[in-house]
Design a protein around this motif. Structure first.
Motif, mmCIF file in Angstrom:
data_model
loop_
_atom_site.group_PDB
_atom_site.id
_atom_site.type_symbol
_atom_site.label_atom_id
_atom_site.label_comp_id
_atom_site.label_asym_id
_atom_site.label_seq_id
_atom_site.Cartn_x
_atom_site.Cartn_y
_atom_site.Cartn_z
ATOM 1 N N LYS A 75 -6.905 -5.161 -1.992
ATOM 2 C CA LYS A 75 -5.462 -5.234 -2.202
ATOM 3 C C LYS A 75 -5.112 -4.826 -3.622
ATOM 4 O O LYS A 75 -5.723 -5.281 -4.579
ATOM 5 N N CYS A 76 -4.108 -3.948 -3.748
ATOM 6 C CA CYS A 76 -3.606 -3.547 -5.056
ATOM 7 C C CYS A 76 -2.103 -3.325 -4.961
ATOM 8 O O CYS A 76 -1.589 -2.933 -3.915
ATOM 9 N N THR A 77 -1.428 -3.559 -6.057
ATOM 10 C CA THR A 77 -0.018 -3.219 -6.144
ATOM 11 C C THR A 77 0.130 -2.011 -7.070
ATOM 12 O O THR A 77 -0.859 -1.365 -7.419
ATOM 13 N N GLY A 78 1.363 -1.680 -7.440
ATOM 14 C CA GLY A 78 1.595 -0.535 -8.300
ATOM 15 C C GLY A 78 1.801 -0.943 -9.743
ATOM 16 O O GLY A 78 1.860 -2.125 -10.075
ATOM 17 N N ALA A 79 1.936 0.039 -10.608
ATOM 18 C CA ALA A 79 2.273 -0.214 -12.006
ATOM 19 C C ALA A 79 3.769 -0.507 -12.109
ATOM 20 O O ALA A 79 4.502 -0.484 -11.118
ATOM 21 N N GLY A 80 4.235 -0.803 -13.329
ATOM 22 C CA GLY A 80 5.651 -1.056 -13.537
ATOM 23 C C GLY A 80 6.509 0.097 -13.056
ATOM 24 O O GLY A 80 6.078 1.267 -13.079
ATOM 25 N N ARG A 81 7.700 -0.208 -12.610
ATOM 26 C CA ARG A 81 8.578 0.795 -12.017
ATOM 27 C C ARG A 81 8.743 2.007 -12.927
ATOM 28 O O ARG A 81 9.126 1.884 -14.096
ATOM 29 N N GLY A 82 8.414 3.189 -12.387
ATOM 30 C CA GLY A 82 8.569 4.427 -13.131
ATOM 31 C C GLY A 82 7.448 4.736 -14.099
ATOM 32 O O GLY A 82 7.463 5.776 -14.764
ATOM 33 N N LYS A 83 6.433 3.875 -14.170
ATOM 34 C CA LYS A 83 5.322 4.080 -15.096
ATOM 35 C C LYS A 83 4.089 4.611 -14.362
ATOM 36 O O LYS A 83 4.003 4.560 -13.142
ATOM 37 N N ALA A 84 3.134 5.113 -15.136
ATOM 38 C CA ALA A 84 1.835 5.551 -14.609
ATOM 39 C C ALA A 84 1.965 6.531 -13.452
ATOM 40 O O ALA A 84 1.228 6.467 -12.475
ATOM 41 N N GLY A 85 2.940 7.423 -13.561
ATOM 42 C CA GLY A 85 3.088 8.444 -12.527
ATOM 43 C C GLY A 85 4.044 8.085 -11.418
ATOM 44 O O GLY A 85 4.305 8.911 -10.536
ATOM 45 N N GLY A 86 4.566 6.840 -11.430
ATOM 46 C CA GLY A 86 5.546 6.435 -10.432
ATOM 47 C C GLY A 86 4.974 6.352 -9.025
ATOM 48 O O GLY A 86 3.759 6.443 -8.815
ATOM 49 N N PRO A 87 5.844 6.189 -8.009
ATOM 50 C CA PRO A 87 5.381 6.107 -6.618
ATOM 51 C C PRO A 87 4.611 7.341 -6.172
ATOM 52 O O PRO A 87 3.735 7.258 -5.304
ATOM 53 N N GLU A 88 4.914 8.496 -6.789
ATOM 54 C CA GLU A 88 4.223 9.728 -6.402
ATOM 55 C C GLU A 88 2.729 9.639 -6.707
ATOM 56 O O GLU A 88 1.902 10.148 -5.945
ATOM 57 N N ALA A 89 2.383 9.002 -7.821
ATOM 58 C CA ALA A 89 0.965 8.845 -8.155
ATOM 59 C C ALA A 89 0.265 7.939 -7.150
ATOM 60 O O ALA A 89 -0.892 8.165 -6.794
ATOM 61 N N VAL A 90 0.977 6.907 -6.688
ATOM 62 C CA VAL A 90 0.397 6.022 -5.668
ATOM 63 C C VAL A 90 0.059 6.828 -4.423
ATOM 64 O O VAL A 90 -1.038 6.694 -3.848
ATOM 65 N N VAL A 91 0.980 7.680 -3.998
ATOM 66 C CA VAL A 91 0.738 8.517 -2.816
ATOM 67 C C VAL A 91 -0.485 9.396 -3.028
ATOM 68 O O VAL A 91 -1.360 9.505 -2.146
ATOM 69 N N GLU A 92 -0.571 10.019 -4.189
ATOM 70 C CA GLU A 92 -1.687 10.921 -4.465
ATOM 71 C C GLU A 92 -3.018 10.182 -4.451
ATOM 72 O O GLU A 92 -4.016 10.664 -3.883
ATOM 73 N N ILE A 93 -3.049 9.003 -5.043
ATOM 74 C CA ILE A 93 -4.290 8.219 -5.095
ATOM 75 C C ILE A 93 -4.689 7.739 -3.709
ATOM 76 O O ILE A 93 -5.848 7.856 -3.292
ATOM 77 N N VAL A 94 -3.732 7.191 -2.972
ATOM 78 C CA VAL A 94 -4.037 6.644 -1.647
ATOM 79 C C VAL A 94 -4.435 7.757 -0.684
ATOM 80 O O VAL A 94 -5.296 7.560 0.184
ATOM 81 N N ARG A 95 -3.864 8.939 -0.848
ATOM 82 C CA ARG A 95 -4.264 10.069 0.006
ATOM 83 C C ARG A 95 -5.747 10.373 -0.170
ATOM 84 O O ARG A 95 -6.451 10.701 0.794
ATOM 85 N N GLU A 96 -6.236 10.267 -1.399
ATOM 86 C CA GLU A 96 -7.656 10.499 -1.654
ATOM 87 C C GLU A 96 -8.525 9.379 -1.090
ATOM 88 O O GLU A 96 -9.659 9.610 -0.666
ATOM 89 N N LEU A 97 -7.997 8.161 -1.095
ATOM 90 C CA LEU A 97 -8.790 7.001 -0.697
ATOM 91 C C LEU A 97 -8.859 6.793 0.813
ATOM 92 O O LEU A 97 -9.821 6.197 1.308
ATOM 93 N N ALA A 98 -7.856 7.240 1.534
ATOM 94 C CA ALA A 98 -7.766 6.934 2.969
ATOM 95 C C ALA A 98 -9.013 7.351 3.755
ATOM 96 O O ALA A 98 -9.529 6.546 4.553
ATOM 97 N N PRO A 99 -9.535 8.565 3.580
ATOM 98 C CA PRO A 99 -10.740 8.919 4.345
ATOM 99 C C PRO A 99 -11.923 8.014 4.028
ATOM 100 O O PRO A 99 -12.708 7.668 4.917
ATOM 101 N N ALA A 100 -12.056 7.630 2.758
ATOM 102 C CA ALA A 100 -13.163 6.738 2.379
ATOM 103 C C ALA A 100 -12.975 5.362 2.998
ATOM 104 O O ALA A 100 -13.946 4.731 3.440
ATOM 105 N N ALA A 101 -11.734 4.881 3.020
ATOM 106 C CA ALA A 101 -11.465 3.577 3.637
ATOM 107 C C ALA A 101 -11.862 3.596 5.108
ATOM 108 O O ALA A 101 -12.448 2.627 5.625
ATOM 109 N N GLU A 102 -11.565 4.686 5.785
ATOM 110 C CA GLU A 102 -11.938 4.805 7.205
ATOM 111 C C GLU A 102 -13.450 4.864 7.364
ATOM 112 O O GLU A 102 -14.022 4.214 8.250
ATOM 113 N N GLU A 103 -14.103 5.649 6.513
ATOM 114 C CA GLU A 103 -15.558 5.788 6.605
ATOM 115 C C GLU A 103 -16.264 4.464 6.313
ATOM 116 O O GLU A 103 -17.252 4.123 6.972
#
Length: 305
Positions: free
Chosen positions: A146-174
């Motif tokens: 479980k993880c949450t995001g950084a402060g609103r508008g920081k660390a790349g914003g919601p777009e960075a979360v999408v980019e990171i989770v997109r990379e992680l999803a296949p590994a989570a499934e595997e």
């Protein structure tokens, strides 16, 4: 749920302690046994169970879970979410220490919470960190991170979360690990539209929401609207009460505005299976902590099935 018997023979206990002290090799050996026990007990497990987060006892500091292991064994809870925000928690010896202390107290790790998503310009580092959280969860015999995001508008914003989770999803499934995205007030994962953006971009059975009821209230988000829109994606529910709408300030259950019972009942109507996590943090009153957390268990025990 089947737990390790504290009355095991002296030989078995010594054998465990010997393995726990052997570093990575011993950790791997003990993990294999833990996973075997976990798989064996799955059919006997309840579909909905209560759990407690270590931050209900430790707060947000680097306490090495000392207070958690002092308090939680006095409570009715057996399932524990570990808030592994500090480096020493995630080293092989740190993971081994969590295992050993859980064994000694008859507790079951059910989730690892790590530090937030979001690493503007450092996506690779953040992906690597979350991959290790998944590995740590597996070593502890659980399958939730479980993880949450950084402060609103920081660390790349919601777009960075999408980019990171997109990379992680296949590994989570595997790895067969559930990646839980938790909402927080004033955070990059906060509103319904943030989750819409994430789930529109990433459609994975292993990526879902940790619904934090009090934080949604703190962001003036309607809890029932969240349930109606995302009930199929809600894989974990954090239970606490906040003082008033628009403000996230944890209070004892019944002293605030959060309709935890309404959320739980509606999710059960939709067939929810998973954990109901007590997350009253930081500790409100050290002198009444055991009493307050025991009462929390009693309030929501009826939903276990």
């Amino acid at each position: 749920m089947k737990h390790l018997n504290l009355q095991d023979s002296t030989h078995d206990r010594r054998n465990f302690l010997k393995k726990a002290g052997l570093g990575v090799a011993g950790l791997a050996s003990f993990q294999a046994a833990s996973l075997a026990n976990s798989r064996h007990s799955t059919s006997q497990s309840k579909k909905v169970e209560l759990a407690i987060a270590t931050i209900t006892c430790d707060g947000f500091g680097d306490e090495n879970f000392e207070k958690a292991f002092q308090v939680i064994p006095q409570l009715p809870f057996k399932n524990v979410e570990f808030n592994c925000w500090y480096g020493r928690n995630l080293t092989p010896s740190g993971i081994g220490s969590i295992q050993q202390r859980c064994y000694e107290h008859g507790l079951t790790p059910i989730c690892v919470q790590g530090s937030s998503f979001g690493a503007e310009g450092n996506i690779v580092k953040d992906v690597a960190h979350k991959l290790w959280l998944m590995e740590a969860a597996k070593k502890l015999g659980c399958r939730r991170v479980k993880c949450t995001g950084a402060g609103r508008g920081k660390a790349g914003g919601p777009e960075a979360v999408v980019e990171i989770v997109r990379e992680l999803a296949p590994a989570a499934e595997e790895m067969d690990v559930l990646l839980l995205l938790e909402n927080h007030a004033n955070n990059n994962i906060e509103f319904i539209e943030d989750y819409e953006k994430i789930f529109d971009a990433i459609n994975s059975t292993h990526v879902g929401m940790c619904m934090d009821n009090a934080h949604f209230n703190g962001s003036n988000v309607d809890l029932m609207e969240v349930v109606e829109k995302f009930h199929e994606k809600i894989l974990h529910i954090d239970i606490k009460d906040t003082e008033k709408m628009g403000v996230h300030k944890v209070v004892n259950f019944g002293e605030g505005v959060t309709d935890n019972d309404g959320v739980i009942q509606k999710m059960l109507d939709y067939g929810y299976e998973g954990y109901l996590l007590i997350e009253m943090a930081p500790p409100l009153n050290e002198t009444t902590l055991v009493k307050d957390l025991t009462r929390a268990y009693q309030l929501f025990e009826k939903y276990q099935k």
